[in-house]
Design an enzyme around this catalytic site. Sequence first.
Site, mmCIF file in Angstrom:
data_model
loop_
_atom_site.group_PDB
_atom_site.id
_atom_site.type_symbol
_atom_site.label_atom_id
_atom_site.label_comp_id
_atom_site.label_asym_id
_atom_site.label_seq_id
_atom_site.Cartn_x
_atom_site.Cartn_y
_atom_site.Cartn_z
ATOM 1 N N VAL A 4 10.871 -8.043 9.211
ATOM 2 C CA VAL A 4 12.053 -7.198 9.419
ATOM 3 C C VAL A 4 11.794 -6.315 10.632
ATOM 4 O O VAL A 4 10.717 -5.727 10.769
ATOM 5 C CB VAL A 4 12.351 -6.340 8.172
ATOM 6 C CG1 VAL A 4 13.550 -5.427 8.412
ATOM 7 C CG2 VAL A 4 12.603 -7.237 6.963
ATOM 8 N N HIS B 170 9.208 0.827 3.179
ATOM 9 C CA HIS B 170 10.215 0.806 4.231
ATOM 10 C C HIS B 170 11.090 -0.426 4.050
ATOM 11 O O HIS B 170 10.953 -1.155 3.054
ATOM 12 C CB HIS B 170 9.552 0.842 5.614
ATOM 13 C CG HIS B 170 8.476 -0.193 5.806
ATOM 14 N ND1 HIS B 170 8.714 -1.554 5.723
ATOM 15 C CD2 HIS B 170 7.144 -0.078 6.071
ATOM 16 C CE1 HIS B 170 7.594 -2.218 5.949
ATOM 17 N NE2 HIS B 170 6.623 -1.346 6.152
ATOM 18 N N GLU B 171 11.999 -0.649 4.998
ATOM 19 C CA GLU B 171 12.954 -1.755 4.872
ATOM 20 C C GLU B 171 12.263 -3.114 4.763
ATOM 21 O O GLU B 171 12.778 -4.026 4.121
ATOM 22 C CB GLU B 171 13.917 -1.755 6.067
ATOM 23 C CG GLU B 171 14.929 -0.628 6.047
ATOM 24 C CD GLU B 171 15.837 -0.672 4.821
ATOM 25 O OE1 GLU B 171 16.228 -1.772 4.409
ATOM 26 O OE2 GLU B 171 16.143 0.405 4.278
ATOM 27 N N GLY B 172 11.112 -3.256 5.391
ATOM 28 C CA GLY B 172 10.374 -4.511 5.268
ATOM 29 C C GLY B 172 9.968 -4.779 3.832
ATOM 30 O O GLY B 172 10.144 -5.888 3.313
ATOM 31 N N HIS B 173 9.426 -3.755 3.171
ATOM 32 C CA HIS B 173 9.055 -3.907 1.759
ATOM 33 C C HIS B 173 10.281 -4.188 0.898
ATOM 34 O O HIS B 173 10.235 -5.017 -0.022
ATOM 35 C CB HIS B 173 8.375 -2.631 1.252
ATOM 36 C CG HIS B 173 7.077 -2.315 1.921
ATOM 37 N ND1 HIS B 173 6.847 -1.117 2.550
ATOM 38 C CD2 HIS B 173 5.944 -3.043 2.062
ATOM 39 C CE1 HIS B 173 5.622 -1.113 3.055
ATOM 40 N NE2 HIS B 173 5.054 -2.266 2.777
ATOM 41 N N MET C 271 0.839 -1.202 0.000
ATOM 42 C CA MET C 271 0.000 0.000 0.000
ATOM 43 C C MET C 271 0.876 1.254 0.000
ATOM 44 O O MET C 271 0.422 2.345 0.329
ATOM 45 C CB MET C 271 -0.951 -0.003 1.201
ATOM 46 C CG MET C 271 -1.993 -1.104 1.131
ATOM 47 S SD MET C 271 -3.459 -0.801 2.135
ATOM 48 C CE MET C 271 -2.745 -0.693 3.767
#
Length: 288
Positions: free
Chosen positions: A176, A34-37, A30
């Site tokens: 993450v 961020h680092e997770g994406h 969405m």
Amino acid sequence: MQIINDPTEMQKTAESLRLKHQFIAVVMTMGALHEGHLSLIKLAKERAGSVILTIFVNPRQFGPEEDFQRYPRPLEKDASMARSAGVDYLFAPDPELIYPEAFQTQVSTGDIATRFEGAARPGHFDGMATVVLKLLLLSKAHLAVFGEKDAQQLAVIKQMVRDFNIDTTILGAPTVRESDGLAISSRNIYLSSEERKQATVLNESMCRARELLHMKQTDCKLIIEEVTKVIASAPDAIIDYATIVDESNFRETAILKPDINYLLLLAVKIGSTRLIDNGVLRVSQQDV
């Protein structure tokens, strides 16, 4: 990186890639990357010749009292991050292109979606599954990568793909975390500096659950009591739910049995920000 807004163009592009025998991976977001994406994109790039990133703030998975209007939409920044991460195609449609005026059909996600997040956010999983199905069809992806932080969402998507015989492999990617253990989330920006400090209790409570497991505690009621104490140490924390489920069916369990994967599921409000997290709990046969 090619930016696509039109669903028909996205579908034609994906069809062309398939005709060229390109292996396609899709990462659905969405936005507010961020680092997770970025970790999902990295995983997709390791497995596919073409990576499609979708950015779509889906109105159908937000409830009437939720944060649809204030959800961050920094598209230019997201596009720059996607380009740097090596995304090949960025699909960022407007809502009216995904849900035109005549749109009527919606996925009904069934039993697995009725509990926990499904109970707390009625209609959320139906709206989520509807757009995921549509994006799978538009991207024609061989592989779709989703984060394990949204564990119930991942389970619902896997169930839908099985039920509809969709020829896309669903891959879960590890959560993450920040250096202090807080799961990275786009909603973390809503936390004040004091609330941000308190938010670490989610990860601390999961660490406490694992400590109890190492002490051979397998009674879920007692584990949850300890988890609740840790979370309650944060003055602004309000627990929505804290429970332990069998990972295979998302049903609550009373006693942890050996060699079965269980999940500790947490949904906690810190101030006005609702955070979710989960952690795997597993008792090995030799520890019994």
